[in-house]
Write a protein that holds these residues in place. Structure first.
Motif, mmCIF file in Angstrom:
data_model
loop_
_atom_site.group_PDB
_atom_site.id
_atom_site.type_symbol
_atom_site.label_atom_id
_atom_site.label_comp_id
_atom_site.label_asym_id
_atom_site.label_seq_id
_atom_site.Cartn_x
_atom_site.Cartn_y
_atom_site.Cartn_z
ATOM 1 N N ILE A 255 37.460 -25.205 8.368
ATOM 2 C CA ILE A 255 38.709 -25.946 8.551
ATOM 3 C C ILE A 255 38.491 -27.098 9.520
ATOM 4 C CG2 ILE A 255 41.026 -25.801 9.548
ATOM 5 C CD1 ILE A 255 41.149 -22.926 8.389
ATOM 6 N N ALA A 256 37.765 -26.828 10.609
ATOM 7 C CA ALA A 256 37.468 -27.885 11.573
ATOM 8 C C ALA A 256 36.657 -29.011 10.936
ATOM 9 C CB ALA A 256 36.719 -27.300 12.770
ATOM 10 N N MET A 257 35.684 -28.673 10.111
ATOM 11 C CA MET A 257 34.893 -29.691 9.431
ATOM 12 C C MET A 257 35.750 -30.501 8.446
ATOM 13 S SD MET A 257 31.939 -29.434 10.806
ATOM 14 C CE MET A 257 32.918 -29.018 12.269
ATOM 15 N N THR A 258 36.705 -29.837 7.824
ATOM 16 C CA THR A 258 37.615 -30.533 6.912
ATOM 17 C C THR A 258 38.498 -31.508 7.684
ATOM 18 O OG1 THR A 258 37.652 -28.613 5.431
ATOM 19 C CG2 THR A 258 39.413 -30.232 5.173
ATOM 20 N N VAL A 259 38.991 -31.069 8.842
ATOM 21 C CA VAL A 259 39.803 -31.942 9.686
ATOM 22 C C VAL A 259 38.993 -33.163 10.105
ATOM 23 C CG1 VAL A 259 40.985 -32.147 11.904
ATOM 24 C CG2 VAL A 259 41.299 -30.104 10.504
ATOM 25 N N ALA A 260 37.712 -32.946 10.459
ATOM 26 C CA ALA A 260 36.849 -34.059 10.841
ATOM 27 C C ALA A 260 36.682 -35.041 9.686
ATOM 28 C CB ALA A 260 35.492 -33.535 11.289
ATOM 29 N N ALA A 261 36.522 -34.513 8.465
ATOM 30 C CA ALA A 261 36.367 -35.379 7.290
ATOM 31 C C ALA A 261 37.639 -36.170 7.023
ATOM 32 C CB ALA A 261 35.997 -34.539 6.074
ATOM 33 N N VAL A 262 38.780 -35.508 7.169
ATOM 34 C CA VAL A 262 40.067 -36.194 6.952
ATOM 35 C C VAL A 262 40.261 -37.299 7.982
ATOM 36 C CG1 VAL A 262 42.573 -35.888 7.066
ATOM 37 C CG2 VAL A 262 41.167 -34.222 5.841
ATOM 38 N N ASN A 263 39.774 -37.051 9.198
ATOM 39 C CA ASN A 263 39.891 -38.049 10.263
ATOM 40 C C ASN A 263 38.711 -39.006 10.289
ATOM 41 O OD1 ASN A 263 42.280 -36.944 11.060
ATOM 42 N ND2 ASN A 263 41.404 -35.711 12.704
ATOM 43 N N ASN A 264 38.120 -39.221 9.113
ATOM 44 C CA ASN A 264 37.012 -40.180 8.960
ATOM 45 C C ASN A 264 35.805 -39.825 9.815
ATOM 46 O OD1 ASN A 264 38.511 -41.862 7.155
ATOM 47 N ND2 ASN A 264 39.608 -42.704 8.936
ATOM 48 N N GLY A 265 35.468 -38.510 9.825
ATOM 49 C CA GLY A 265 34.256 -38.065 10.507
ATOM 50 C C GLY A 265 34.310 -38.134 12.006
ATOM 51 N N VAL A 266 35.527 -38.056 12.586
ATOM 52 C CA VAL A 266 35.663 -38.121 14.036
ATOM 53 C C VAL A 266 34.836 -37.010 14.679
ATOM 54 C CG1 VAL A 266 37.722 -36.638 14.027
ATOM 55 C CG2 VAL A 266 37.301 -38.168 15.953
ATOM 56 N N THR A 267 34.152 -37.334 15.766
ATOM 57 C CA THR A 267 33.300 -36.381 16.463
ATOM 58 C C THR A 267 34.101 -35.690 17.565
ATOM 59 O OG1 THR A 267 31.352 -37.726 16.044
ATOM 60 C CG2 THR A 267 31.182 -36.082 17.765
ATOM 61 N N ASP A 268 34.191 -34.390 17.479
ATOM 62 C CA ASP A 268 34.910 -33.601 18.471
ATOM 63 C C ASP A 268 34.372 -32.183 18.391
ATOM 64 O OD1 ASP A 268 36.654 -32.809 20.407
ATOM 65 O OD2 ASP A 268 38.487 -33.339 19.339
ATOM 66 N N SER A 269 34.684 -31.369 19.397
ATOM 67 C CA SER A 269 34.287 -29.970 19.346
ATOM 68 C C SER A 269 35.078 -29.269 18.254
ATOM 69 C CB SER A 269 34.544 -29.293 20.694
ATOM 70 O OG SER A 269 35.940 -29.224 20.950
#
Length: 280
Positions: A255-269
């Motif tokens: 789910i976290a990786m999906t959120v990152a993809a939706v946010n254009n690959g934003v880097t976060d923990s």
């Protein structure tokens, strides 16, 4: 109180203390805990599925894969953990096609390795990681505890009688409701929570936790095992205790990786990504 019950309670207290202490400390301590869990899981998986009877070379490659992933999680580069796991799993899948090994080998490597990678990634080494790991723990533990007691109290139709005859729909629903409440309470204790995200996230992780429990029950029934092992006095094996946690952690990670993809690959923990829509 019987001797077995006393042993079970004492083991539970020790396990809870170790898990909460290492979660609080984080860093190397929690990474080491995740590595130990993954290694124990692979040993139990390979023993239950009797992988040594098919190919000792295949089993040796499986052990090498999980050990490398575990060592990297503790002292290596966290960014390499997922690529290493995927690379080893794909390699073993290819070797399975060529040498007719059991698919249980690739499954065991991925299951054990994913447990290491996702637990370490969720906890990470920051304050949000601590809250995220607590959120996953409380969601899974609430599901387990309330599913047991609600199921025993209310009874009713069986959830999956061919796989786990003791589980009921009433228990599954009761456990899920408790997980949503528990997950929301943990998050609200640290953040100003608003909206629908946390209840839905807890709901999804609770369902995944129960699926993980059923999956392990399927494996044990498939191979005629009562417990995954006897490593934990009064409780059976490590897999018996982390089956729901393993699948819930993997779901949270994805789910976290999906959120990152939706946010254009934003880097976060991973924790930061999980709480991205929580109003923190």
């Amino acid at each position: 109180m019987t001797r077995e019950l006393r042993l079970r309670i004492l083991s539970s207290i020790v396990m809870l203390a170790v898990v909460l202490a290492t979660t609080w400390v984080g860093g190397l301590a929690f990474q080491a805990l995740a590595a130990v869990i993954g290694l124990a899981v692979f040993w139990e998986w390979s023993t239950m599925t009797r992988l040594s009877e098919v190919s000792m070379r295949g089993l040796a490659l499986g052990w090498l894969s999980v050990v490398v992933v575990a060592v990297n999680a503790v002292i290596g580069d966290p960014a390499l953990s997922l690529p290493l796991l995927c690379g080893f799993t794909l390699t073993i899948m290819l070797m399975t096609l060529l040498r007719r090994w059991r698919w249980w080998l690739a499954g065991g490597v991925f299951y054990a390795g994913a447990s290491i990678v996702t637990l370490a990634a969720i906890r990470d080494d920051d304050a949000i990681g601590f809250v995220a790991m607590l959120f996953v723990f409380v969601t899974v533990w609430s599901t387990d505890i309330f599913a047991y007691f609600v199921g025993r109290t209310l009874g009713g139709p069986k959830l999956a009688p061919r796989i786990s005859p003791g589980k009921t729909w009433s228990g599954a629903i009761g456990g899920t409701i408790a997980a949503v409440i528990g997950g929301y309470a943990v998050t609200a204790s640290y953040f100003s929570v608003s909206g629908w995200w946390i209840p839905v996230l807890a709901l999804v992780l609770s369902i995944c936790s129960q699926m993980g429990d059923l999956f392990e029950s399927f494996i044990k029934r498939r191979f005629g095992a009562k417990d995954s092992s006897q490593l934990i006095p009064g409780h059976g094996g490590v897999m018996d205790r982390v089956d729901g946690l393993a699948t819930a952690s993997f779901a949270a990670f994805m789910i976290a990786m999906t959120v990152a993809a939706v946010n254009n690959g934003v880097t976060d923990s991973v924790g930061g990504l999980l709480f991205d829509f929580a109003g923190r």
